[in-house]
Write an enzyme that holds these catalytic residues in place. Structure first.
Site, PDB file in Angstrom:
ATOM      1  N   LYS A 103      -8.563  23.937  49.863  1.00 27.14           N
ATOM      2  CA  LYS A 103      -9.052  23.264  50.778  1.00 27.14           C
ATOM      3  C   LYS A 103      -8.515  23.523  52.307  1.00 27.14           C
ATOM      4  CE  LYS A 103      -8.786  19.177  49.686  1.00 27.14           C
ATOM      5  NZ  LYS A 103      -7.748  18.195  50.530  1.00 27.14           N
ATOM      6  N   ARG A 159     -11.976  10.555  49.498  1.00 24.14           N
ATOM      7  CA  ARG A 159     -11.793  10.894  48.359  1.00 24.14           C
ATOM      8  C   ARG A 159     -12.197  10.021  47.283  1.00 24.14           C
ATOM      9  NH1 ARG A 159      -5.918  13.864  48.365  1.00 24.14           N
ATOM     10  NH2 ARG A 159      -6.360  15.438  50.221  1.00 24.14           N
ATOM     11  N   ARG A 173       3.173  26.840  45.213  1.00 22.97           N
ATOM     12  CA  ARG A 173       2.931  26.864  46.538  1.00 22.97           C
ATOM     13  C   ARG A 173       4.092  26.637  47.384  1.00 22.97           C
ATOM     14  NH1 ARG A 173      -2.057  22.865  48.753  1.00 22.97           N
ATOM     15  NH2 ARG A 173      -0.760  21.185  47.805  1.00 22.97           N
ATOM     16  N   ARG A 220       6.286  21.351  48.637  1.00 22.53           N
ATOM     17  CA  ARG A 220       5.897  20.158  48.726  1.00 22.53           C
ATOM     18  C   ARG A 220       6.447  19.135  47.965  1.00 22.53           C
ATOM     19  NH1 ARG A 220      -0.230  19.619  50.573  1.00 22.53           N
ATOM     20  NH2 ARG A 220      -0.288  17.812  49.079  1.00 22.53           N
ATOM     21  N   ARG A 223      -2.757  13.788  40.430  1.00 22.60           N
ATOM     22  CA  ARG A 223      -3.675  14.234  41.518  1.00 22.60           C
ATOM     23  C   ARG A 223      -4.711  14.746  41.035  1.00 22.60           C
ATOM     24  NH1 ARG A 223       0.346  17.873  44.241  1.00 22.60           N
ATOM     25  NH2 ARG A 223      -1.139  18.430  45.859  1.00 22.60           N
TER      26      ARG A 223
HETATM   27  P1  AMP Z   1      -3.223  16.529  50.409  1.00 22.92           P
HETATM   28  O1  AMP Z   1      -2.352  17.099  51.741  1.00 22.92           O
HETATM   29  O2  AMP Z   1      -4.575  16.719  50.880  1.00 22.92           O
HETATM   30  O3  AMP Z   1      -3.076  17.144  49.153  1.00 22.92           O
HETATM   31  O4  AMP Z   1      -2.823  15.105  50.530  1.00 22.92           O
HETATM   32  C1  AMP Z   1      -1.532  14.680  50.143  1.00 22.92           C
HETATM   33  C2  AMP Z   1      -1.553  13.115  49.853  1.00 22.92           C
HETATM   34  O5  AMP Z   1      -1.757  12.171  50.887  1.00 22.92           O
HETATM   35  C3  AMP Z   1      -2.382  12.818  48.670  1.00 22.92           C
HETATM   36  O6  AMP Z   1      -1.770  13.059  47.410  1.00 22.92           O
HETATM   37  C4  AMP Z   1      -2.457  11.311  48.837  1.00 22.92           C
HETATM   38  O7  AMP Z   1      -1.266  10.533  48.523  1.00 22.92           O
HETATM   39  C5  AMP Z   1      -2.439  11.110  50.348  1.00 22.92           C
HETATM   40  N1  AMP Z   1      -4.013  11.326  50.860  1.00 22.92           N
HETATM   41  C6  AMP Z   1      -4.568  12.431  51.344  1.00 22.92           C
HETATM   42  N2  AMP Z   1      -5.827  12.222  51.900  1.00 22.92           N
HETATM   43  C7  AMP Z   1      -5.916  11.026  51.197  1.00 22.92           C
HETATM   44  C8  AMP Z   1      -7.186   9.940  51.133  1.00 22.92           C
HETATM   45  N3  AMP Z   1      -8.585  10.395  51.654  1.00 22.92           N
HETATM   46  N4  AMP Z   1      -7.148   9.018  50.508  1.00 22.92           N
HETATM   47  C9  AMP Z   1      -5.827   8.439  50.114  1.00 22.92           C
HETATM   48  N5  AMP Z   1      -4.875   8.974  50.240  1.00 22.92           N
HETATM   49  C10 AMP Z   1      -4.860  10.265  50.649  1.00 22.92           C
END
Ligand code: AMP
Length: 261
Positions: A28, A101, A140, A173, A185
């Site tokens: 994404k 989300r 990753r 990460r 997740r």
């Molecule tokens: P990502 O980089 O998109 O994988 O997001 C990393 C982390 O940020 C996620 O595992 C959540 O803890 C938090 N996060 C990102 N986007 C959201 C969202 N829309 N709502 C809640 N938590 C989020």
């Protein structure tokens, strides 16, 4: 698609804004960054915004860090203000990456768009099986400076541990290193984000794109799907709300579409 945007003035307009949804590991972030760079969208990446807050040690960063570490969703009340402010500051079309989300965030987004008298043109859902997603996340690597993404075996950097683009150090990460967080997740996506996809499907905004294969292959599919969908010359779609919510294919009249594949 990019040609069409260039010929229509180069910068997509606010009503051309898109939402990109996909499970962790679907690519994404990579696809969003690429599409934003190629088509001139303002890329709004929720995960990156949160990681910046954590790195800066802000009060929001301190509150959200435990959730990000555990791979849990940040409570909507902590996030919706930040997102609303970020959306307000967008001067042209945005590409939302990682938001909404869950259904509460989808409603918060509806409200912000309504306040801004803005619409979105569509929602792209990247689709990937859990096994491939887990394999991608386990390998990753991201660069410390800009978050450029690599994979130990599928997409390695030229020099081990160093970003090809800006020379900064590559790290895994924290939430990718922890197998429990990784599983949580994927489960969260199924339980909370799939209903958001269904909601956008019911409102006629959804475009599904298969996310297997190389980033280039996925990008081709994505641009093809987007171009095909946006060039059907239908009146521009707007986000579902109020009376049309739940009606399959509901779309609103708001002008002539400018994009074509
Ligand atoms: P990502 O980089 O998109 O994988 O997001 C990393 C982390 O940020 C996620 O595992 C959540 O803890 C938090 N996060 C990102 N986007 C959201 C969202 N829309 N709502 C809640 N938590 C989020």
């Amino acid at each position: 698609l990019t040609e069409a945007i260039k010929s229509s003035g180069g910068v997509p307009q606010k009503a051309d804004s898109l939402v990109l949804i996909g499970p962790p590991g679907s690519g994404k972030g990579t696809q969003a960054a690429r599409l934003a760079a190629r088509c001139g969208f303002d890329h709004i990446n929720t995960g990156a915004i949160l990681r910046q807050e954590i790195a800066a040690g802000s009060s929001l960063g301190q509150r959200v860090e435990p959730y990000v570490r555990a791979g849990e969703l940040i409570p909507t009340e902590l996030l919706s203000g930040v997102m609303a402010a970020r959306l307000r500051s967008a001067s042209h079309a945005f590409l939302l990456d990682g938001y909404p989300r869950n259904l509460a965030q989808a409603s918060a987004l509806d409200q912000t768009l309504e306040e801004l008298r803005q619409t979105i043109a569509g929602v792209i859902a990247l689709e990937l099986d859990d096994q491939t997603a887990a394999q991608r996340l386990e390998g990753r690597l991201v660069c410390a400076a800009e978050g450029h993404t690599y994979h130990r075996s599928l997409c390695p950097p030229s020099a081990e541990g160093v970003c090809d683009i800006d020379g900064s150090q590559l790290v895994a990460r924290q939430d990718d290193r922890d197998l429990g967080a990784l599983r949580s997740r994927l489960e969260l996506f199924r339980a909370q984000t799939v209903p958001v996809i269904e909601r956008y499907c019911e409102s006629g905004l959804l475009m599904r794109v298969e996310a297997t294969g190389s980033p280039e292959r996925v990008a081709e599919r994505l641009e093809y799907t987007l171009g095909a969908s946006l060039s059907r010359n239908q009146p521009r779609a707007r986000i579902s709300r109020g009376s049309d919510r739940g009606k399959p294919g509901a779309r609103a009249q708001s002008g002539t579409r400018r994009w074509a594949a």
